[in-house]
Scaffold this active site. Structure first.
Site, PDB file in Angstrom:
ATOM      1  CB  SER A  46      44.244  44.535  37.235  1.00 13.76           C
ATOM      2  OG  SER A  46      45.519  44.893  37.699  1.00 13.76           O
ATOM      3  CG  ASP A 188      46.927  45.648  34.766  1.00 12.29           C
ATOM      4  OD1 ASP A 188      45.724  45.501  34.511  1.00 12.29           O
ATOM      5  OD2 ASP A 188      47.344  46.047  35.868  1.00 12.29           O
TER       6      ASP A 188
END
Length: 283
Positions: A46, A188
């Site tokens: 991320s 993500d």
């Protein structure tokens, strides 16, 4: 002795903080900073995917840090209620029967959420990367297939552009659009782990930069458990401090956190440089 630098998720604030930590280390101990940047493995999830790609590309820490202090950026402002988002995650995953099922349920939420267009988000991600091509080194960027719930770990050998890989790993479900790569939709890589330290298995010494306070409860999993599973590897974590947490504020995805988070990270990096050096260079 193989060494890994693991860069955790944490939003726009996390990017700035991690770059601040590394810059603070460099100002205090330039040799140590060079050693960290030359780690045998870079693992970024991320927000950490952005930082890992930035430093792998060879742009100087001073330049990357300075960019965080610049009020002008291509980042997109988003009105985020973090508590509400976490409640949505928990509601969507309460009945999950496995990790894959949990990720799939989060993927369903991500696909159903109305967000900005993929192309708009991709432009913002591309602007983060001074070098948009994969470096010739070990760099791992995890993301989740929104439909199947399976994790994919993008590398320079995946046949996927670096910008797309980073965009996928940074596609916070329920906030940003899943990223289309070869007909699949990805979100993500930080679900359920913000660090994915299991991907560093086989490394002897692992340093984790985590933009969270020590002991912060996670909705799923535990960093301590992840670290325990890496034995006999030696692992050290650099956490955020109270000033850093204050800099992140209630919305770590807001571009306004960049300067305060970077400055707070710089202080943390400088304060921890000696400890990190002893760890990184221990016989």
């Amino acid at each position: 002795m193989k060494r890994a630098l693991v860069l955790a998720g944490g939003g726009v604030a996390g990017i700035a903080w991690e770059l601040g930590v590394l810059h603070g280390i460099q100002e205090t101990d330039p040799k140590l900073a060079d050693q960290l940047l030359a780690a045998d493995l870079l693992l970024g999830t991320s927000a950490g995917a952005t930082v890992a790609a930035q430093i792998a590309g060879g742009t100087s820490l001073a330049e990357l840090y300075a960019a965080q202090l610049n009020e002008a950026s291509a980042e997109i402002e988003v009105d985020l209620d973090l508590a509400d988002l976490m409640a949505r995650f928990i509601a969507a995953t309460t009945a999950a029967t496995s990790l894959t099922d949990l990720r799939q349920r989060v993927g369903t939420l991500a696909l159903a959420t109305e967000t900005v267009e993929e192309s708009v988000r991709r432009t913002a991600i591309a602007a983060r990367l001074p070098v948009a091509t994969w470096a010739d080194r070990a760099l791992l960027i995890p993301a989740i297939d929104a439909e199947t719930g399976e994790m994919t770990v993008f590398t320079r050998d995946s046949g996927v552009g670096l910008v797309d890989a980073v965009a996928a790993s940074c596609a916070v479900p329920g906030v940003w659009p899943p990223v289309t790569i070869n007909g699949r939709r990805y979100y993500d890589g930080g679900i359920p782990s913000a660090t994915n330290t299991d991907l560093a298995t086989g490394q002897d010494r692992i340093l984790i930069l985590s933009p969270s306070l020590p002991g912060t409860p996670a909705p799923w999993g535990s960093l301590d458990e992840e670290i325990n599973q890496l034995k006999p590897a030696q692992v050290q974590v650099v956490h955020a401090d109270a000033d850093s947490a204050a800099a992140f504020g209630p919305n770590p995805l807001s571009p306004t956190t960049r300067g305060p988070a970077a400055r707070a990270g710089r202080v943390v990096g400088s304060a921890n440089a000696e400890r990190i050096s002893r760890f990184w260079n221990a016989a």
